[in-house]
Design a protein around this motif. Structure first.
Motif, PDB file in Angstrom:
ATOM      1  N   VAL A 117      -8.399 -48.404 -16.841  1.00  0.00           N
ATOM      2  CA  VAL A 117      -8.120 -47.495 -17.964  1.00  0.00           C
ATOM      3  C   VAL A 117      -6.783 -46.781 -17.763  1.00  0.00           C
ATOM      4  O   VAL A 117      -5.953 -46.700 -18.682  1.00  0.00           O
ATOM      5  CB  VAL A 117      -9.265 -46.471 -18.124  1.00  0.00           C
ATOM      6  CG1 VAL A 117      -8.885 -45.411 -19.156  1.00  0.00           C
ATOM      7  CG2 VAL A 117     -10.552 -47.173 -18.531  1.00  0.00           C
ATOM      8  N   THR A 118      -6.556 -46.289 -16.538  1.00  0.00           N
ATOM      9  CA  THR A 118      -5.285 -45.612 -16.243  1.00  0.00           C
ATOM     10  C   THR A 118      -4.109 -46.564 -16.423  1.00  0.00           C
ATOM     11  O   THR A 118      -3.079 -46.207 -17.019  1.00  0.00           O
ATOM     12  CB  THR A 118      -5.292 -45.072 -14.802  1.00  0.00           C
ATOM     13  OG1 THR A 118      -6.403 -44.191 -14.626  1.00  0.00           O
ATOM     14  CG2 THR A 118      -4.002 -44.334 -14.491  1.00  0.00           C
ATOM     15  N   GLY A 119      -4.271 -47.794 -15.904  1.00  0.00           N
ATOM     16  CA  GLY A 119      -3.199 -48.776 -16.018  1.00  0.00           C
ATOM     17  C   GLY A 119      -2.846 -49.090 -17.455  1.00  0.00           C
ATOM     18  O   GLY A 119      -1.663 -49.170 -17.818  1.00  0.00           O
ATOM     19  N   ILE A 120      -3.870 -49.271 -18.293  1.00  0.00           N
ATOM     20  CA  ILE A 120      -3.608 -49.581 -19.710  1.00  0.00           C
ATOM     21  C   ILE A 120      -2.892 -48.426 -20.391  1.00  0.00           C
ATOM     22  O   ILE A 120      -1.896 -48.620 -21.104  1.00  0.00           O
ATOM     23  CB  ILE A 120      -4.934 -49.905 -20.429  1.00  0.00           C
ATOM     24  CG1 ILE A 120      -5.503 -51.242 -19.913  1.00  0.00           C
ATOM     25  CG2 ILE A 120      -4.727 -49.974 -21.932  1.00  0.00           C
ATOM     26  CD1 ILE A 120      -6.873 -51.576 -20.454  1.00  0.00           C
ATOM     27  N   LEU A 121      -3.372 -47.202 -20.178  1.00  0.00           N
ATOM     28  CA  LEU A 121      -2.778 -46.035 -20.840  1.00  0.00           C
ATOM     29  C   LEU A 121      -1.331 -45.813 -20.407  1.00  0.00           C
ATOM     30  O   LEU A 121      -0.482 -45.412 -21.216  1.00  0.00           O
ATOM     31  CB  LEU A 121      -3.609 -44.785 -20.536  1.00  0.00           C
ATOM     32  CG  LEU A 121      -5.027 -44.760 -21.138  1.00  0.00           C
ATOM     33  CD1 LEU A 121      -5.765 -43.509 -20.698  1.00  0.00           C
ATOM     34  CD2 LEU A 121      -4.962 -44.846 -22.664  1.00  0.00           C
ATOM     35  N   VAL A 122      -1.033 -46.085 -19.138  1.00  0.00           N
ATOM     36  CA  VAL A 122       0.334 -45.875 -18.641  1.00  0.00           C
ATOM     37  C   VAL A 122       1.256 -47.016 -19.058  1.00  0.00           C
ATOM     38  O   VAL A 122       2.425 -46.799 -19.409  1.00  0.00           O
ATOM     39  CB  VAL A 122       0.318 -45.719 -17.105  1.00  0.00           C
ATOM     40  CG1 VAL A 122       1.747 -45.647 -16.560  1.00  0.00           C
ATOM     41  CG2 VAL A 122      -0.457 -44.474 -16.700  1.00  0.00           C
ATOM     42  N   LEU A 123       0.741 -48.246 -19.041  1.00  0.00           N
ATOM     43  CA  LEU A 123       1.596 -49.401 -19.314  1.00  0.00           C
ATOM     44  C   LEU A 123       1.939 -49.554 -20.797  1.00  0.00           C
ATOM     45  O   LEU A 123       2.941 -50.188 -21.125  1.00  0.00           O
ATOM     46  CB  LEU A 123       0.923 -50.688 -18.810  1.00  0.00           C
ATOM     47  CG  LEU A 123       1.005 -50.911 -17.297  1.00  0.00           C
ATOM     48  CD1 LEU A 123       0.172 -52.096 -16.881  1.00  0.00           C
ATOM     49  CD2 LEU A 123       2.466 -51.108 -16.876  1.00  0.00           C
ATOM     50  N   ILE A 124       1.139 -49.025 -21.680  1.00  0.00           N
ATOM     51  CA  ILE A 124       1.456 -49.134 -23.113  1.00  0.00           C
ATOM     52  C   ILE A 124       2.832 -48.529 -23.419  1.00  0.00           C
ATOM     53  O   ILE A 124       3.698 -49.206 -23.992  1.00  0.00           O
ATOM     54  CB  ILE A 124       0.344 -48.498 -23.966  1.00  0.00           C
ATOM     55  CG1 ILE A 124      -0.908 -49.388 -23.941  1.00  0.00           C
ATOM     56  CG2 ILE A 124       0.816 -48.303 -25.408  1.00  0.00           C
ATOM     57  CD1 ILE A 124      -2.108 -48.767 -24.623  1.00  0.00           C
ATOM     58  N   PRO A 125       3.092 -47.282 -23.031  1.00  0.00           N
ATOM     59  CA  PRO A 125       4.445 -46.754 -23.311  1.00  0.00           C
ATOM     60  C   PRO A 125       5.519 -47.349 -22.406  1.00  0.00           C
ATOM     61  O   PRO A 125       6.655 -47.566 -22.845  1.00  0.00           O
ATOM     62  CB  PRO A 125       4.293 -45.249 -23.068  1.00  0.00           C
ATOM     63  CG  PRO A 125       3.128 -45.105 -22.144  1.00  0.00           C
ATOM     64  CD  PRO A 125       2.206 -46.221 -22.480  1.00  0.00           C
TER      65      PRO A 125
END
Length: 621
Positions: free
Chosen positions: A183-191
């Motif tokens: 979840v953290t990876g997805i939220l950070v990698l989007i921007p």
């Protein structure tokens, strides 16, 4: 120790600058380690025999076969259908699928499986591959945190606990932490992916020389002069070789290709062979033959030889992969320009010997902007004629070697490499599934499973030949990883690794368990940039265990910090094999990993320092 750290520092600076190829920098650092006597030649070259490097070679071949057979395109189409037109949804779905596979398959194997799928998907959807490949590689590492077997550091810390007489970790003990990582990876990698990835031009570079297959088909009106006939049960065509039937002389038509279906026990394994028609060719009942000629001549030939004309708008059978147009899986077409001193000048086509000597047919002749399609056998060849030839890709390439008589336009083997071997997709899928099963259930060592799959891909024709298999390997990535692996040996041998890790951990111990755990985590994360995550876990696990005992706290959170810290390393292309695997396909530079990986690595670390104690409290030892 200082010399080793200096070599490592200079290498890091050169990697960041990007002025010198990364594999060359890695080789130079390796040579320096030998010249200064830090490593023996055997130790320095050990990286080239490392199982990870050998596995990467095999995985490049397997991935190339998945791409070449069109299997990647099929699987990518399913993902694209679920994602729709949303690039954000596609990024999230890609990371979730990759992480799910990475929970049970090694992260290297996961990336090798997903890489050709995403490249094909991006090409079809007009999306830049660089937007997807790095997040996919990172997701494979995040997925490894979902299970005990997902990544080697998990097994290392579990073994450390058991050797200390404590209760080991369950198969899904890591799952809550792994889910937070994803979840953290997805939220950070989007921007981050939107900001720093996708700047490169991913459009394929087209060859300026020669015409594409579709251009040749249109120019020579192949489809307009091509008819398909199915050989019926009582056809006299099956009684003799084609040469004995004298079909061109009697009917003014040429049989150019024979398609034959081969059925296995299961419909999934049905394949269709594609054979160029030669003088010794024998057709069988049920074969589909491709005939060139005028409609009236072809119709008369079909009536008298017991063959059924097939509507060109339908396929030979229910197999949707077989289209009404010519396929170029094994047999291709190319243009050949006759030179002034060619022995073929003033020679009739039937006496040219091209079929006997080189295994190619002449389908049409272009002369003075006119095209000759019919009654070719009696046409005398002239200087400047352009012949449309048909044959296996290897035979066409062999023709190009005799340049003083003719010139084969374009690059036949390069053109052949663009053709998808769709009829081999079921075989490629079966081999890929067997490889995954062997790795999941540990039937054979992972490196053996990958090499067996790579060899089977070649033997079963999922790649045309061994040369094509070699061309699928990105040697820059292989040399980069193989040359950097011995650096970990040098750091351990000179005591640099132990001095750094022990100093940081002990120095932070007096500030409380959270500070100690943060020190363990970020030390593991830092060292994994230069040493394999398994080696770092082996080095730090006993130090973390001893530090926990000296502070009188539970060792579980510290050992979990070692496992997660060594697995969540994203800041360099050679910190993990998946990072290196996607580097050439995504056209990434070292700085791309720094810009995207460093923020992700730091944020992931801060989140983990808070989250790990929630699931594994410090408590009492």
């Amino acid at each position: 120790m200082l010399t080793t750290l200096l070599i490592l520092g200079v290498s890091a600076v050169l990697f960041v600058q990007g002025r010198i190829r990364s594999d060359l920098v890695a080789l130079c650092s390796l040579l320096c380690l030998i010249m200064f006597g830090i490593l023996s030649p055997e130790q320095a070259l050990s990286g080239f025999s490392n199982s990870i490097v050998v596995m990467m070679v095999g995985l490049f071949v397997v991935g190339g076969a998945i791409f070449r057979t069109g299997l990647a395109k099929m699987m990518g189409g399913r993902i694209m259908k679920l994602a729709g037109r949303s690039e954000l949804r596609l990024l999230v779905l890609t990371m979730l699928v990759t992480a799910g596979i990475g929970a049970f398959v090694s992260n290297t194997g996961t990336v090798a499986l997903m890489l050709p799928i995403l490249v094909s998907l991006a090409a079809d959807g007009g999306i830049q591959t660089s937007r997807l490949l790095m997040p996919m590689a990172f997701a494979s590492s995040m997925g490894g945190m979902l299970t005990l077997i997902g990544t080697p550091p998990n097994l290392v810390v579990n073994n450390q606990l058991q050797e200390a007489g404590m209760e080991g970790l369950g198969f899904f003990a890591f799952t809550p932490i792994g889910l937070v990582c994803i979840v953290t990876g997805i939220l950070v990698l989007i921007p981050l992916s939107r900001r720093f990835l996708g700047r490169h031009d991913d459009r394929a570079e087209h060859e300026a020389k020669g015409k594409s297959l579709s251009q040749l088909i249109d120019e020579y009106q192949i489809i307009n002069n091509l008819y398909r006939l199915r050989v019926l049960e009582d056809s006299p065509l099956t009684e003799h070789p084609l040469h004995d039937l004298q079909i061109p002389d009697l009917y003014r038509v040429n049989i150019v290709e024979v398609r034959r279906r081969h059925s296995g026990r299961h419909s999934f394994l049905q394949t269709v062979s594609q054979t160029m028609a030669g003088s010794d060719t024998r057709v069988a009942r049920g074969d589909v033959i491709y005939v060139m000629g005028e409609f009236e001549d072809v119709a008369r030939f079909a009536r008298e030889y017991g063959a059924e004309m097939i509507n060109r708008k339908t396929s030979e059978d229910t197999d949707s992969l077989l289209k009404s147009k010519l396929k170029f899986d094994e047999i291709g077409i190319a243009e050949m320009l006759l030179m002034r001193n060619s022995d073929l000048i003033n020679m009739p086509v039937k006496s040219s010997g091209l079929r006997a000597k080189y295994g190619v047919n002449i389908l049409a002749i272009q002369r003075d902007n006119h095209y000759i399609f019919h009654n070719l056998k009696d046409v005398k060849l002239q200087y400047g004629d352009t012949l449309l030839i048909q044959g296996t890709w290897t035979d066409i390439a062999r023709l190009s070697e005799k340049t003083f008589e003719w010139v084969v336009v374009g690059q036949p083997l390069a053109e052949a490499s663009k053709v998808t071997l769709t009829h081999k997709a079921p075989l490629a899928a079966g081999i890929m599934l067997l490889m995954i099963a062997a790795m999941v259930f540990n039937w054979v060592p992972a490196v053996a499973a990958v090499l067996i799959a790579a060899v089977l891909m070649v033997l079963c024709g999922c790649l045309r030949n061994v040369e094509e298999a070699y061309r699928t390997i990105n040697w820059e990535s292989i040399v980069l990883i193989a040359a950097m692996l011995p650096m970990s040996v040098a750091l351990e041998k000179t005591g640099a690794s132990e001095a750094i890790s022990h100093g940081l951990v002990v120095g932070l111990g007096g500030f409380g368990p959270f500070a100690l755990m943060a020190g363990v985590y970020f030390t593991a994360s830092l060292l994994t940039m230069f040493i394999s995550n398994t080696a770092t876990a082996v080095l730090l696990a006993p130090i973390a265990l001893q530090s926990a005992a000296s502070m009188g706290i539970s060792p579980y959170p510290l050992l979990l910090a070692v496992s997660v810290g060594t697995s969540m390393c994203f800041a360099s292309p050679f910190s993990t094999p998946p990072n290196a695997l996607v580097m050439p396909a995504g056209k990434y530079t070292f700085m791309d990993y720094v810009k995207v990986g460093v923020p992700l690595q730091v944020i992931m670390g801060l989140v983990m320092v808070v989250v790990i104690p929630l699931f594994f409290p410090f408590g009492k030892a």
